[in-house]
Motif scaffolding. Structure first.
Motif, PDB file in Angstrom:
ATOM      1  N   GLU A  93     -15.520 -45.146  21.670  1.00  0.00           N
ATOM      2  CA  GLU A  93     -14.529 -44.921  20.543  1.00  0.00           C
ATOM      3  C   GLU A  93     -13.307 -44.007  21.020  1.00  0.00           C
ATOM      4  O   GLU A  93     -12.388 -44.187  20.373  1.00  0.00           O
ATOM      5  N   PHE A  94     -13.598 -43.159  21.750  1.00  0.00           N
ATOM      6  CA  PHE A  94     -12.429 -42.422  22.706  1.00  0.00           C
ATOM      7  C   PHE A  94     -11.843 -43.194  23.743  1.00  0.00           C
ATOM      8  O   PHE A  94     -10.663 -43.318  23.862  1.00  0.00           O
ATOM      9  N   TYR A  95     -12.554 -43.510  24.594  1.00  0.00           N
ATOM     10  CA  TYR A  95     -12.247 -44.289  25.851  1.00  0.00           C
ATOM     11  C   TYR A  95     -11.619 -45.421  25.664  1.00  0.00           C
ATOM     12  O   TYR A  95     -10.613 -45.692  26.487  1.00  0.00           O
ATOM     13  N   THR A  96     -11.752 -46.241  24.736  1.00  0.00           N
ATOM     14  CA  THR A  96     -11.244 -47.654  24.645  1.00  0.00           C
ATOM     15  C   THR A  96     -10.402 -47.916  23.429  1.00  0.00           C
ATOM     16  O   THR A  96     -10.259 -49.028  22.954  1.00  0.00           O
ATOM     17  N   ALA A  97     -10.082 -46.738  22.849  1.00  0.00           N
ATOM     18  CA  ALA A  97      -9.043 -46.866  21.829  1.00  0.00           C
ATOM     19  C   ALA A  97      -7.415 -46.616  22.525  1.00  0.00           C
ATOM     20  O   ALA A  97      -7.371 -46.447  23.814  1.00  0.00           O
ATOM     21  N   TYR A  98      -6.512 -46.988  21.410  1.00  0.00           N
ATOM     22  CA  TYR A  98      -5.312 -46.795  21.969  1.00  0.00           C
ATOM     23  C   TYR A  98      -4.555 -45.914  21.096  1.00  0.00           C
ATOM     24  O   TYR A  98      -4.939 -45.316  20.262  1.00  0.00           O
ATOM     25  N   THR A  99      -3.135 -45.534  21.484  1.00  0.00           N
ATOM     26  CA  THR A  99      -2.445 -44.842  20.755  1.00  0.00           C
ATOM     27  C   THR A  99      -2.544 -44.993  19.333  1.00  0.00           C
ATOM     28  O   THR A  99      -2.494 -46.175  18.951  1.00  0.00           O
ATOM     29  N   PRO A 100      -2.790 -43.947  18.524  1.00  0.00           N
ATOM     30  CA  PRO A 100      -3.009 -44.130  17.366  1.00  0.00           C
ATOM     31  C   PRO A 100      -1.884 -44.625  16.299  1.00  0.00           C
ATOM     32  O   PRO A 100      -1.435 -43.786  15.211  1.00  0.00           O
ATOM     33  N   TYR A 101      -1.518 -46.008  16.494  1.00  0.00           N
ATOM     34  CA  TYR A 101      -0.250 -46.511  15.593  1.00  0.00           C
ATOM     35  C   TYR A 101      -1.130 -46.683  14.234  1.00  0.00           C
ATOM     36  O   TYR A 101      -0.255 -46.479  13.180  1.00  0.00           O
ATOM     37  N   GLN A 102      -2.039 -47.022  14.125  1.00  0.00           N
ATOM     38  CA  GLN A 102      -2.631 -47.237  12.720  1.00  0.00           C
ATOM     39  C   GLN A 102      -3.474 -46.002  12.336  1.00  0.00           C
ATOM     40  O   GLN A 102      -4.593 -45.803  12.827  1.00  0.00           O
ATOM     41  N   ALA A 103      -2.779 -45.009  11.761  1.00  0.00           N
ATOM     42  CA  ALA A 103      -3.229 -43.845  11.442  1.00  0.00           C
ATOM     43  C   ALA A 103      -4.862 -43.819  10.830  1.00  0.00           C
ATOM     44  O   ALA A 103      -5.683 -43.111  11.169  1.00  0.00           O
ATOM     45  N   GLU A 104      -4.839 -44.789   9.907  1.00  0.00           N
ATOM     46  CA  GLU A 104      -6.329 -44.778   9.012  1.00  0.00           C
ATOM     47  C   GLU A 104      -7.290 -45.315  10.061  1.00  0.00           C
ATOM     48  O   GLU A 104      -8.498 -44.806   9.649  1.00  0.00           O
ATOM     49  N   ALA A 105      -7.155 -46.030  10.980  1.00  0.00           N
ATOM     50  CA  ALA A 105      -8.186 -46.385  11.789  1.00  0.00           C
ATOM     51  C   ALA A 105      -8.313 -45.549  13.153  1.00  0.00           C
ATOM     52  O   ALA A 105      -8.766 -45.963  14.225  1.00  0.00           O
ATOM     53  N   SER A 106      -7.494 -44.394  13.051  1.00  0.00           N
ATOM     54  CA  SER A 106      -7.603 -43.608  14.407  1.00  0.00           C
ATOM     55  C   SER A 106      -7.598 -42.152  14.090  1.00  0.00           C
ATOM     56  O   SER A 106      -7.208 -41.264  14.866  1.00  0.00           O
ATOM     57  N   GLN A 107      -8.289 -41.818  12.893  1.00  0.00           N
ATOM     58  CA  GLN A 107      -8.401 -40.482  12.597  1.00  0.00           C
ATOM     59  C   GLN A 107      -9.012 -39.400  13.520  1.00  0.00           C
ATOM     60  O   GLN A 107      -8.776 -38.382  13.633  1.00  0.00           O
ATOM     61  N   GLY A 108     -10.040 -40.267  14.303  1.00  0.00           N
ATOM     62  CA  GLY A 108     -10.747 -39.405  15.172  1.00  0.00           C
ATOM     63  C   GLY A 108      -9.818 -39.046  16.319  1.00  0.00           C
ATOM     64  O   GLY A 108      -9.754 -37.712  16.736  1.00  0.00           O
ATOM     65  N   THR A 109      -9.311 -39.789  16.885  1.00  0.00           N
ATOM     66  CA  THR A 109      -7.956 -39.329  18.075  1.00  0.00           C
ATOM     67  C   THR A 109      -7.192 -38.700  17.501  1.00  0.00           C
ATOM     68  O   THR A 109      -6.686 -37.313  18.028  1.00  0.00           O
ATOM     69  N   LEU A 110      -6.501 -38.747  16.302  1.00  0.00           N
ATOM     70  CA  LEU A 110      -5.471 -37.919  15.749  1.00  0.00           C
ATOM     71  C   LEU A 110      -5.904 -36.425  15.486  1.00  0.00           C
ATOM     72  O   LEU A 110      -5.118 -35.616  15.711  1.00  0.00           O
ATOM     73  N   GLN A 111      -6.906 -36.527  14.736  1.00  0.00           N
ATOM     74  CA  GLN A 111      -7.655 -35.241  14.424  1.00  0.00           C
ATOM     75  C   GLN A 111      -7.797 -34.409  15.507  1.00  0.00           C
ATOM     76  O   GLN A 111      -7.578 -33.311  15.691  1.00  0.00           O
ATOM     77  N   LEU A 112      -8.472 -34.949  16.607  1.00  0.00           N
ATOM     78  CA  LEU A 112      -8.828 -34.082  17.969  1.00  0.00           C
ATOM     79  C   LEU A 112      -7.342 -33.919  18.731  1.00  0.00           C
ATOM     80  O   LEU A 112      -7.219 -32.739  19.098  1.00  0.00           O
ATOM     81  N   LEU A 113      -6.392 -34.666  18.642  1.00  0.00           N
ATOM     82  CA  LEU A 113      -5.244 -34.272  19.109  1.00  0.00           C
ATOM     83  C   LEU A 113      -4.595 -33.109  18.212  1.00  0.00           C
ATOM     84  O   LEU A 113      -3.882 -32.244  18.985  1.00  0.00           O
ATOM     85  N   TYR A 114      -4.493 -32.992  16.984  1.00  0.00           N
ATOM     86  CA  TYR A 114      -4.157 -31.906  16.095  1.00  0.00           C
ATOM     87  C   TYR A 114      -5.039 -30.832  16.601  1.00  0.00           C
ATOM     88  O   TYR A 114      -4.303 -29.500  16.609  1.00  0.00           O
ATOM     89  N   GLU A 115      -6.048 -30.799  16.665  1.00  0.00           N
ATOM     90  CA  GLU A 115      -6.991 -29.532  17.304  1.00  0.00           C
ATOM     91  C   GLU A 115      -6.656 -29.222  18.821  1.00  0.00           C
ATOM     92  O   GLU A 115      -6.520 -27.923  18.942  1.00  0.00           O
ATOM     93  N   TYR A 116      -6.204 -29.933  19.459  1.00  0.00           N
ATOM     94  CA  TYR A 116      -5.864 -29.791  20.706  1.00  0.00           C
ATOM     95  C   TYR A 116      -4.474 -28.908  20.656  1.00  0.00           C
ATOM     96  O   TYR A 116      -4.360 -27.926  21.407  1.00  0.00           O
ATOM     97  N   GLN A 117      -3.530 -29.395  19.862  1.00  0.00           N
ATOM     98  CA  GLN A 117      -2.395 -28.798  19.651  1.00  0.00           C
ATOM     99  C   GLN A 117      -2.617 -27.524  19.029  1.00  0.00           C
ATOM    100  O   GLN A 117      -1.840 -26.417  19.508  1.00  0.00           O
ATOM    101  N   SER A 118      -3.257 -27.267  18.314  1.00  0.00           N
ATOM    102  CA  SER A 118      -3.929 -25.802  17.583  1.00  0.00           C
ATOM    103  C   SER A 118      -4.312 -25.126  18.673  1.00  0.00           C
ATOM    104  O   SER A 118      -4.198 -23.738  19.045  1.00  0.00           O
ATOM    105  N   MET A 119      -5.285 -25.452  19.631  1.00  0.00           N
ATOM    106  CA  MET A 119      -5.893 -24.731  20.865  1.00  0.00           C
ATOM    107  C   MET A 119      -4.746 -24.399  21.849  1.00  0.00           C
ATOM    108  O   MET A 119      -4.843 -23.087  22.426  1.00  0.00           O
ATOM    109  N   MET A 120      -3.813 -25.293  22.210  1.00  0.00           N
ATOM    110  CA  MET A 120      -3.118 -24.936  23.145  1.00  0.00           C
ATOM    111  C   MET A 120      -2.045 -23.758  22.544  1.00  0.00           C
ATOM    112  O   MET A 120      -1.498 -22.987  23.468  1.00  0.00           O
ATOM    113  N   THR A 121      -1.518 -23.964  21.435  1.00  0.00           N
ATOM    114  CA  THR A 121      -0.731 -22.876  20.737  1.00  0.00           C
ATOM    115  C   THR A 121      -1.535 -21.624  20.739  1.00  0.00           C
ATOM    116  O   THR A 121      -0.663 -20.497  21.301  1.00  0.00           O
TER     117      THR A 121
END
Lengths: 131, 482, 465
Positions: free
Chosen positions: C90-118
């Motif tokens: 589900e992470f390895y074979t997904a693509y850029t989260p253009y369809q946000a509703e079907a990509s909340q996993g990747t999108l939330q993870l990236l938001y968490e990443y942004q939070s951790m990096m800041t």
């Protein structure tokens, strides 16, 4: 019946201009332009003091799915910008011809205004572009 | 949110040394005052949280994913496990050649395979993604003109239907991008091209088959015209999957190409990368290829760097690009072999043409009905949008409810209300048939209960999101419970 | 047919629907003279079993030497959970989260990443990653030139204490836009940016000063002073940092009075294996007011139609797919999967866990340095504090020493003689938390042998002329 204000002048690239009669002009984007762009989320304004040329891009309006350059209809120096747009870009959506003005220019050559469209000609242009 | 599981003092203790080593030699002024505000969770909490997050994704492994232009085909698991063998994973990028021969052999073989399958003279693997490959390609065009003292060339031509990366890459290389219109049949408008060509033309960037999903039939003529004007031809390899092993960009007259290995060579898309964007060139551009490259001197594999290739446009990443992605592509190439590569083009085209025909049968309009589809095709939902008030975005969102990832929407922009559909070769006929049934159903819904479609999706973890709020009230990082 | 599910019946039915008699007919719009032959030069396909045998042999060929090389890529412990989760389909074979509703996993993870990096860098915002540290530096340079509207020169101050490969990459990427990278030398004693060299440029028009922490020599720069100096001279401060070092060092957002303006670097120490140099990921953080000049994807938190929180790509009007030739960068795909690993890695390690890891690396490098400096004529080159890397001078050429050590299956460090010939026979060494005392002793004893074999012991009797 068109709501395009008669007292304003227009550029083909969908900016409006109000001649303030004192060698300065106020500039914004037309109601039609804001409608095409949809909900604006950001406006990038020129800096006060910047020199702008007629037809040169000097500001950007941004919606979620598009970003569009705004071209100065005239040549001159930017003397004031509408800073309230920084926090409330939606003002342009709500009132493009009024509170949604973007910047004011001190004109190099007031004669340039004659080359701009009047309201009827602008309406005709919009109709011709097929919207 | 992982931070919501956080409790002061909690840690995944198995992962760290119990004692904190001394830092007394570092002056206080240079140290941070308290640990960074990262989550404080147990290992299991993290595992459970991220497992659950993964389950909120659509992916190739779980769903049909006909995202046009992205080539979402099966990513063989062998590619991952063999690229992750300990010898490869633990190899330091600056390890001496004596400890790198196995890795370098793979890279050399991959360079050779890509050379042959694209018909180019030389290949460098180093660009980290398609866009970086584009940058490298245009930078080489520039280096070529500059080396000849031909410095007045200032424009790169791009079709209006091109990927946004094309004009952006041209600008990053100091060129102006000039758009060329697409004709009604989907091919380039030749007259407009002739008008645009001149002594200011540095080159043209083309995708073939193009982004509208058809093969540019007059490519030889275009190549002739551009070369005559002194420009070079750049091939955007976004759609290489459609012609792999059938036609080669080198034979079409292209001077430089990039390949998207995460598309054509099936390396994983990873939720948005990493990719790999190797570049291939004709002989006259060979000196400018980005470094490092791998050569074989008859006994050993050796690196070619700035030293050996002084005319190179240089280095684009600190080391050798996305090596692990390249290894995966290499494994894929070996599994497929030459006949397998040809089958990629054949069966991706078979699937696309079949799916297009079936969708037209159930009442959808093709943007270019008179043309053969390549490995992808464009539907236009103009009619549905106008008559039913249900647009492409609505169709796309409703597909999610039926367990299909939506095709690419609203690209290319010149086709109104478009869906760019790319089924890829790895989907079975029954999966394509079931997609047709889903499309037929959504069309019926759009006719009888349009709100159901306009409100979709209904079964996803969230409903449609407020993009305007996301951009106006920027919330880009977690700031604590407030 | 590998990975193609079609049966003969499927093929015939599909061709019938299309209305052609063979698959080859589907290519009839392609001019005949362009069609290629069988491509005999490409090997025939092999079953997985055989490819597996080939790859295992090749991986074995490279051995697993004892690694004391750092220089931008570090051999760290990665919790097993990190890659087991990251390679979930589900992470390895997904693509850029253009369809946000079907990509909340990747999108939330990236938001968490942004939070951790800041949190780690002390900056306001982070993007969702770039290719690697070196290209992130190039993008930071381009960003600074756009963002510093007062500066018209397109010039950047780039210290020689910065990784030489990064400087080359930055040059390759920015030079076609007429941007000039002006090098600043270092102090031969301390290994820090030479402030008197810097002072020559005071008052001149530069868009930014690049400040590495730690620098390429492992040496810690006086980041507060440098940041102040940049700001006082109308420049932006671009921090380029090791994210593991950030766990113990003053975060870039707190440097000087106002903090650095842009902070970038190589994310590899956060969960990416050495893997021959990639894929890694570049990170890029900045002050909030510069966010619209940022390249790359950015994720924002918002709400759905029901007011439920959700995540979406935002500020997309900066990007190439909308802004085309006026985009902030041509970047499209980033390094999503590596960021997935990094996010899980940071979540499991936590701020304190990373500190323990960083301190262990630092301590081990100091032990290594002491052990090696106990050998005759091996000495530390620069005085002053470092982080987990050190420059040592050897009594024989760095090339010969490293070659001989490699023959003993020890990667002894990075040879500085090509990039810093003035340092003579110096190497850069690093011992991460994975290199224990036995490993260090092994290095010491091997180097002792190498030195003994290759250096003629200097004559004890001084000639008296």
């Amino acid at each position: 019946m068109s709501d395009t204000p008669k007292e304003l002048r227009y550029a083909k690239s969908h900016e409006w201009l109000r001649d303030e009669g004192d060698g300065t002009a106020t500039i914004g984007i037309s109601e039609h332009a804001q409608e095409l762009l949809g909900d604006l989320v950001f406006v990038d304004l020129p800096e006060v003091g910047a020199k702008v040329e007629a037809g040169s891009d000097c500001a950007v309006v941004e919606s979620v799915k598009a970003a569009s350059d705004v071209y100065s209809p005239v040549t001159g120096e930017v003397i004031e910008v509408n800073e309230s747009l920084d926090d409330a870009p939606e003002t342009i959506n709500e009132n493009a011809f009024g509170n949604g003005w973007m910047f004011k220019v001190k004109l190099d050559d007031a004669g340039e205004l004659d080359s701009l469209l009047d309201a009827d000609a602008y309406d005709a242009l919009v109709a011709e572009e097929g919207y | 949110m992982i931070y919501e599981h956080s409790r002061t003092g909690r840690r995944a203790t198995a992962q760290t040394n119990p004692e904190m080593a001394e830092l007394s030699d570092i002056p206080d002024a240079l140290l941070r005052k308290r640990p960074a505000g990262l989550p404080e969770v147990s290992e299991m909490q993290a595992v459970r949280h991220y497992t659950r997050l993964s389950q909120k994704n659509f992916s190739i492994d779980t769903h049909f994913y006909p995202l046009g232009s992205c080539t979402m085909k099966y990513n063989p698991r062998a590619c991952n496990s063999l690229a992750s063998l300990p010898g490869f994973l633990s190899r330091h990028p600056l390890a001496p050649d004596t400890h790198s021969q196995g890795f370098m052999a793979c890279m050399y073989d991959l360079q050779e395979t890509l050379k042959h399958v694209t018909g180019m003279h030389d290949v460098s693997l180093s660009p980290a993604a398609g866009a970086q490959g584009e940058f490298a390609g245009v930078a080489m065009i520039r280096a070529y003109h500059e080396a000849r003292g031909d410095t007045a060339r200032s424009e790169i031509l791009v079709p209006d239907a091109a990927h946004g990366t094309n004009p952006a890459s041209a600008v990053m290389c100091g060129y102006k991008a000039r758009e060329i219109p697409t004709g009604r049949d989907g091919d380039i408008d030749l007259d407009a091209l002739k008008q645009a060509l001149g002594p200011q033309t540095a080159g043209i960037m083309l995708t073939n088959p193009s982004t509208v999903g058809v093969f540019e039939r007059r490519i030889k003529e275009i190549a002739g015209l551009v070369h005559e004007a002194g420009g070079l031809l750049y091939y955007d390899g976004a759609n290489l999957n459609a012609i792999l092993g059938k036609v080669r960009p080198g034979d079409m007259g292209f001077d430089v190409i990039h390949m998207n290995l995460h598309k054509t060579f099936s390396t994983p898309h990873g939720g948005g990368g990493p990719g790999a964007g190797p570049v291939g060139v004709s002989q006259r551009l060979a000196p400018y290829l980005p470094v490092p490259m791998v050569d074989y001197d008859g006994t050993d594999y050796v690196w070619l760097t700035e030293k050996e290739r002084p005319e190179s446009i240089g280095r684009l990443s600190a080391f050798a690009g996305n090596a692990g992605v390249l290894l995966r592509a290499y494994v894929y190439a070996r599994l497929l072999g030459r006949e397998g590569m040809r089958r990629v083009a054949e069966f991706s085209s078979l699937n696309a043409n079949y799916l297009l025909k079936r969708l037209m049968e159930v009442g959808f309009d093709a943007a270019y009905p008179e043309r053969r589809a390549s490995h992808e095709f464009i539907l236009t939902l103009k009619k549905q949008a106008k008559e039913l008030g249900v647009n492409t975005m609505d169709f796309a969102k409703r597909m999610l409810d039926y367990g299909v990832h939506a095709p690419t929407t609203y690209f290319p922009l010149l086709v109104p209300e478009c869906l760019l559909v790319e089924p890829t070769e790895t989907e079975a006929k029954e999966d394509l048939d079931s997609f047709v049934e889903i499309m037929r159903t959504i069309k019926q819904e759009a006719e009888t209960q349009p709100d159901l479609v306009k409100q979709a999706p209904h079964t996803m973890p969230v409903r449609r999101l407020d993009d305007v709020r996301a951009a106006r009230e920027l919330d880009l990082a977690w700031k604590g419970d407030s | 047919m590998p990975f193609i599910p079609h049966t003969e019946d499927d093929i015939q039915e599909m061709l019938a629907v299309i209305g052609v008699d063979s698959i080859d007919t589907l290519f009839d719009e392609i001019p005949d003279e362009l069609r290629c032959d069988e491509l005999k030069a490409i090997p025939a396909g092999m079953p997985e079993m055989e490819v597996s045998r080939l790859m295992q042999a090749r991986a074995r060929e490279d051995g697993q030497p004892l690694c004391f090389l750092g220089a931008g890529a570090y051999d760290h412990h990665i919790p097993a959970a990190v890659w087991q989760l990251t390679t979930r389909g589900e992470f390895y074979t997904a693509y850029t989260p253009y369809q946000a509703e079907a990509s909340q996993g990747t999108l939330q993870l990236l938001y968490e990443y942004q939070s951790m990096m800041t949190a780690l860098t002390g900056m306001d915002v982070s993007n969702a990653s770039l290719y690697d540290g070196a290209s992130a530096l190039a993008e930071a340079v381009l960003m600074a030139v756009r963002a510093n509207r007062k500066s018209k020169s397109g010039r950047i101050l780039m210290p020689r204490t910065l990784h030489p490969l990064y400087r080359r990459v930055a040059h390759s990427i920015v030079r076609n836009q007429g941007i000039e990278l002006v090098e600043v030398g270092y102090d031969g004693k301390t290994g820090k940016i030479d402030t008197s060299a810097l002072e020559q440029y005071a008052g001149e028009d530069f868009a930014a000063l690049v400040i590495p922490q730690p620098n390429f020599f492992g040496v810690l720069e006086n980041v507060d002073e440098l940041t102040e100096w940049a700001h006082a001279n109308g420049m932006l401060a671009i921090a380029i940092v090791n994210p593991l070092a950030m766990s113990i060092l003053k975060p870039a957002g707190e440097w000087g009075e106002d903090g650095a303006d842009i902070c970038c670097g190589e994310g590899q120490p956060m969960g990416a294996p050495l893997a021959s140099g990639g894929p890694y990921f570049g990170f890029l953080c900045c002050r909030e007011k510069l966010v619209r000049q940022m390249p790359g994807r950015i994720i924002g938190k918002t709400v759905d139609l029901d007011g439920k929180p959700g995540y979406a790509l935002t500020l997309q009007a900066r990007e190439q797919h909308i802004r085309r030739s006026k985009a902030t960068s041509n970047i499209c795909t980033n390094q999503g999967l590596m960021v997935t690993a990094a996010t899980i890695h940071m979540a499991i390690m936590g701020g304190e866990g990373l500190q323990h890891m960083a301190a262990a690396c630092h301590g081990n490098t100091e032990k290594l340095s002491q052990a090696l400096c106990s050998l005759p004529q091996v000495e530390s080159v620069f005085e002053g504090p470092v982080f987990h890397e050190r420059v040592l001078k050897l009594p024989l050429s760095a090339k010969d020493a490293l070659k001989a050590l490699a023959a003993h299956n020890v990667l002894g460090g990075f040879d500085l003689s090509d990039d810093y010939p003035e340092l003579d026979s110096a190497i850069l060494v690093c011992a991460t938390e994975l290199r224990g005392e036995e490993d260090i002793e092994q290095y010491r004893s091997k180097l002792e042998r190498v030195i003994a074999a290759q250096v003629q012991t200097p004559c004890q009797l001084k000639p008296d002329w």
